[in-house]
Scaffold this active site. Sequence first.
Site, mmCIF file in Angstrom:
data_model
loop_
_atom_site.group_PDB
_atom_site.id
_atom_site.type_symbol
_atom_site.label_atom_id
_atom_site.label_comp_id
_atom_site.label_asym_id
_atom_site.label_seq_id
_atom_site.Cartn_x
_atom_site.Cartn_y
_atom_site.Cartn_z
ATOM 1 N N CYS A 145 1.058 -1.258 0.176
ATOM 2 C CA CYS A 145 0.081 0.130 -0.068
ATOM 3 C C CYS A 145 0.872 1.102 0.044
ATOM 4 O O CYS A 145 2.071 1.201 0.060
ATOM 5 C CB CYS A 145 -0.882 0.100 1.300
ATOM 6 S SG CYS A 145 -1.680 -1.566 1.692
ATOM 7 N N ARG A 155 0.983 2.091 -5.879
ATOM 8 C CA ARG A 155 1.244 1.095 -4.957
ATOM 9 C C ARG A 155 -0.037 0.266 -4.733
ATOM 10 O O ARG A 155 0.057 -0.841 -3.971
ATOM 11 C CB ARG A 155 2.087 1.705 -3.607
ATOM 12 C CG ARG A 155 3.074 2.453 -3.791
ATOM 13 C CD ARG A 155 3.567 2.874 -2.478
ATOM 14 N NE ARG A 155 3.951 1.797 -1.679
ATOM 15 C CZ ARG A 155 5.168 1.138 -1.660
ATOM 16 N NH1 ARG A 155 6.072 1.386 -2.428
ATOM 17 N NH2 ARG A 155 5.339 0.180 -0.719
ATOM 18 N N TRP A 181 -3.683 -1.772 -1.313
ATOM 19 C CA TRP A 181 -3.778 -2.868 -2.019
ATOM 20 C C TRP A 181 -4.290 -4.056 -1.464
ATOM 21 O O TRP A 181 -3.295 -4.255 -0.201
ATOM 22 C CB TRP A 181 -2.413 -3.117 -2.994
ATOM 23 C CG TRP A 181 -2.454 -4.322 -3.907
ATOM 24 C CD1 TRP A 181 -2.963 -4.374 -5.137
ATOM 25 C CD2 TRP A 181 -1.807 -5.529 -3.704
ATOM 26 N NE1 TRP A 181 -2.575 -5.433 -5.801
ATOM 27 C CE2 TRP A 181 -1.798 -6.112 -4.936
ATOM 28 C CE3 TRP A 181 -0.950 -6.071 -2.688
ATOM 29 C CZ2 TRP A 181 -1.445 -7.524 -5.192
ATOM 30 C CZ3 TRP A 181 -0.603 -7.545 -2.936
ATOM 31 C CH2 TRP A 181 -0.715 -8.110 -4.134
ATOM 32 N N ASN A 231 1.218 -0.105 5.838
ATOM 33 C CA ASN A 231 1.784 -0.872 4.586
ATOM 34 C C ASN A 231 2.386 -2.180 5.150
ATOM 35 O O ASN A 231 3.457 -2.058 5.890
ATOM 36 C CB ASN A 231 2.341 -0.302 3.591
ATOM 37 C CG ASN A 231 3.017 -0.929 2.510
ATOM 38 O OD1 ASN A 231 2.711 -1.922 2.223
ATOM 39 N ND2 ASN A 231 4.504 -0.418 2.335
ATOM 40 N N GLY A 232 2.210 -3.244 4.735
ATOM 41 C CA GLY A 232 2.809 -4.417 5.260
ATOM 42 C C GLY A 232 1.729 -5.661 5.865
ATOM 43 O O GLY A 232 0.669 -5.492 5.531
ATOM 44 N N GLU A 259 8.528 -11.696 -22.172
ATOM 45 C CA GLU A 259 8.308 -10.415 -21.753
ATOM 46 C C GLU A 259 7.038 -9.853 -22.807
ATOM 47 O O GLU A 259 6.314 -8.979 -22.125
ATOM 48 C CB GLU A 259 9.333 -9.576 -21.935
ATOM 49 C CG GLU A 259 9.400 -8.033 -21.223
ATOM 50 C CD GLU A 259 8.925 -7.848 -20.020
ATOM 51 O OE1 GLU A 259 8.698 -8.696 -19.263
ATOM 52 O OE2 GLU A 259 8.621 -6.637 -19.891
ATOM 53 N N LYS A 264 3.711 -8.510 -21.114
ATOM 54 C CA LYS A 264 2.974 -6.864 -21.367
ATOM 55 C C LYS A 264 1.832 -6.962 -22.064
ATOM 56 O O LYS A 264 1.110 -6.297 -21.499
ATOM 57 C CB LYS A 264 4.095 -6.071 -22.334
ATOM 58 C CG LYS A 264 5.677 -5.791 -21.762
ATOM 59 C CD LYS A 264 5.604 -4.645 -20.758
ATOM 60 C CE LYS A 264 5.476 -5.222 -19.509
ATOM 61 N NZ LYS A 264 6.539 -5.525 -18.501
ATOM 62 N N GLU A 312 -0.905 -8.208 -19.078
ATOM 63 C CA GLU A 312 -1.012 -7.273 -17.861
ATOM 64 C C GLU A 312 -1.792 -5.879 -18.143
ATOM 65 O O GLU A 312 -2.469 -5.659 -17.358
ATOM 66 C CB GLU A 312 0.075 -7.167 -17.040
ATOM 67 C CG GLU A 312 1.324 -6.267 -17.883
ATOM 68 C CD GLU A 312 2.512 -6.263 -16.936
ATOM 69 O OE1 GLU A 312 2.336 -6.502 -15.771
ATOM 70 O OE2 GLU A 312 3.453 -6.066 -17.565
ATOM 71 N N HIS A 332 5.453 -29.159 -29.112
ATOM 72 C CA HIS A 332 5.218 -30.215 -27.920
ATOM 73 C C HIS A 332 4.025 -29.754 -27.309
ATOM 74 O O HIS A 332 4.077 -30.252 -26.129
ATOM 75 C CB HIS A 332 6.366 -30.242 -26.986
ATOM 76 C CG HIS A 332 7.900 -30.742 -27.756
ATOM 77 N ND1 HIS A 332 8.032 -31.984 -28.154
ATOM 78 C CD2 HIS A 332 8.781 -30.063 -28.150
ATOM 79 C CE1 HIS A 332 9.310 -32.180 -28.812
ATOM 80 N NE2 HIS A 332 9.720 -30.722 -28.842
ATOM 81 N N LYS A 383 2.435 -1.517 -8.316
ATOM 82 C CA LYS A 383 3.655 -1.319 -8.970
ATOM 83 C C LYS A 383 4.803 -2.214 -8.108
ATOM 84 O O LYS A 383 5.719 -2.544 -8.505
ATOM 85 C CB LYS A 383 3.934 -0.124 -9.082
ATOM 86 C CG LYS A 383 5.587 0.510 -9.401
ATOM 87 C CD LYS A 383 5.336 0.292 -10.963
ATOM 88 C CE LYS A 383 6.736 0.633 -11.545
ATOM 89 N NZ LYS A 383 6.841 0.054 -12.774
HETATM 90 C C1 F6R Z 1 5.465 -6.225 -14.973
HETATM 91 C C2 F6R Z 1 6.301 -5.864 -13.688
HETATM 92 C C3 F6R Z 1 6.310 -7.014 -12.534
HETATM 93 C C4 F6R Z 1 7.644 -6.457 -11.954
HETATM 94 C C5 F6R Z 1 7.651 -7.702 -10.682
HETATM 95 C C6 F6R Z 1 8.990 -7.213 -9.910
HETATM 96 O O1 F6R Z 1 5.505 -5.282 -15.947
HETATM 97 O O2 F6R Z 1 6.489 -4.653 -13.546
HETATM 98 O O3 F6R Z 1 6.281 -8.331 -13.098
HETATM 99 O O4 F6R Z 1 8.685 -6.779 -12.721
HETATM 100 O O5 F6R Z 1 6.838 -7.158 -9.880
HETATM 101 O O6 F6R Z 1 9.100 -5.987 -9.674
HETATM 102 P P1 F6R Z 1 10.572 -5.527 -9.116
HETATM 103 O O7 F6R Z 1 11.065 -5.263 -10.157
HETATM 104 O O8 F6R Z 1 10.035 -4.006 -8.425
HETATM 105 O O9 F6R Z 1 11.177 -6.428 -7.920
#
Ligand code: F6R
Length: 608
Positions: free
Chosen positions: A2, A27, A74, A100-101, A481, A485, A488, A504, A603
């Site tokens: 959060c 967050r 969150w 937060n936690g 990747e 992208k 998500e 396979h 994030k």
């Molecule tokens: C996807 C994305 C997440 C982060 C993952 C790790 O676009 O952003 O998959 O890569 O949550 O986050 P960090 O890099 O902050 O450890």
Amino acid sequence: MCGIVGYIGDKQAVPVLMDGLRRLEYRGYDSAGIAVLDNGSLHESKSVGKLSILENMLKDHPLSGKVGIGHTRWATHGRPSDDNAHPHSDCKHEIAVVHNGIIENYMKLKKMLVAEGHVFVSETDTEVLAHLIEKYYEDNLLSAVRHALQNVEGSFAIGVISIREPGCIVAARRYSPLVLGLGEGENILASDIPAFLPYTKEAMLINDDELVLITKDKAEISTLSGEPVERESFQVLWDAKMAEKGGYKHFMLKEIFEQPQVVADTLTGRLTDDNRISLAETGFQDELWKKINKVFIVACGTAYHAGMVGKYLIEEIARLPVEVDLASEFRYRNPIVDENSLVIAISQSGETADTLAAAKEAKSKGAKLLSICNVMGSSLTRESDGVLYTRAGIEVGVAATKTFIAQLIALYLISYYAGHLRGNVPEADLNAFCSEIRRIPRYIDQILVSHDEIKNLAKLFQKKTDFLYLGRNIQYPIALEGALKLKEISYIHAEGYAAGEMKHGPIALIDENVPVLAIAPRGPNYDKIISNIKEVKARDAESIGVVSDGDNEAQHHFDHIFTVPGTSYLLSPILMTVPLQLLAYYIADKKGTDVDQPRNLAKSVTVE
Ligand code: F6R
């Protein structure tokens, strides 16, 4: 995970808190709330949903006061709801807490508090904190918070206010980020620096198991056991403008377009004029690089994909064996790590709980820990023996873009540095690499200039419900990747596959409704991936090739092609990534999804 914020000073607290929460919304955004102290009373406003709902509530029922705390949530314990929104209060409604936690022993604490007569109104773990503080509160809020936290297991960054001490906020942290912004006659606490950047650039970090008593003129840090702590403040170099959209429709698009600069910044000072690499900032001596006999890479999500590229690079260039693990799996498989192992933890935020835990696990087994991280002073960097910072600036879009590219750059630097030191990279190769990687920003610019081509492709594919991304060798993580992208931010089901694996199993999915994107630069395996494309075309799939400039054959193999500048095969993953980011972005934008804050995501994932 959060965002928390707190303000004390001469201004009205609400606008500062709301501004801070807006900058922390990345967050989490399940609910939001604020509490302020005014004329001996505690006033609060909170609501499930995004911050804009709270904003409207405050327009209808404004709150005043010069001391306050705020929260954007969150959800972890308790579904998103008005009752579960923070701040949480004690029985007498005198104390308010944002957190937060996760309080891991909250069930036990709640049972005890309920037995003592405390009345709970939410399903959250946080509410136990408010009641615990109430229980221990005699005449000093700081002591009460300290006493309460001594009983708590788990992680927390908290801000606490009480009507009995309206001249202070008490904050504390363990394993969750907390930083102070020190202003003139005002102080601000927050989960992250952007929350207070418009007000001050002087910042102070709070460490694990520390509390801080914040008044409008000072911030006094002490440990959980009560010893005072001296801490220097520092100047934040980021500009508040860096966190704004700069004319782009979304932060994500802005961040994609920042990538040439990010590559240049991440190389600055690390490539010398005579084409050498300097990683002195890690503090790792040459002996250490020579002593290592195995590398482990741990990371999550996009950073894990960077780590997969890192495996190919380090093995190919430095000739060191590498294992790459999802951080959430690493510590549960009893990895064979010792003092000759180097663990590289990759994390944009430096706060990802799984990555932190994996890094700590490896360190406890004697490994050296090098982190690749974007956030100075984050928890991961503080655990690490050495840090190589990615210089991507604040990334606001939840989907990682520029930080992925910066992580790749850091991995190239590490691979060539270690490879050269260990005698596996001849001078000429090092020279060629240094010259070519300097050209990467220009190549990315060339791709970005052609963004309209991708926009047009996006129009053709926005209605699809499934997508397959194929890559081989060092392009395989880029396929993963690209698929991540797309899924998500556009919510389209997409899978990345090693192209050779398709036959396979996944080939069963292929029909005219499942487009297949292949990452097919000129180089080893080109012919093989073209064969794979023939297999999907034989099953009526529409194909897209991301190919190298000058590949005149490609148009015969693919229904659609996008061309990127030619570079060395090893550097090509950087360039191949950019069109995939743009494709995901434009498809999502056409679908009208919330690109910067996709549903269910946050994030920074600071819970396991
Ligand atoms: C996807 C994305 C997440 C982060 C993952 C790790 O676009 O952003 O998959 O890569 O949550 O986050 P960090 O890099 O902050 O450890």
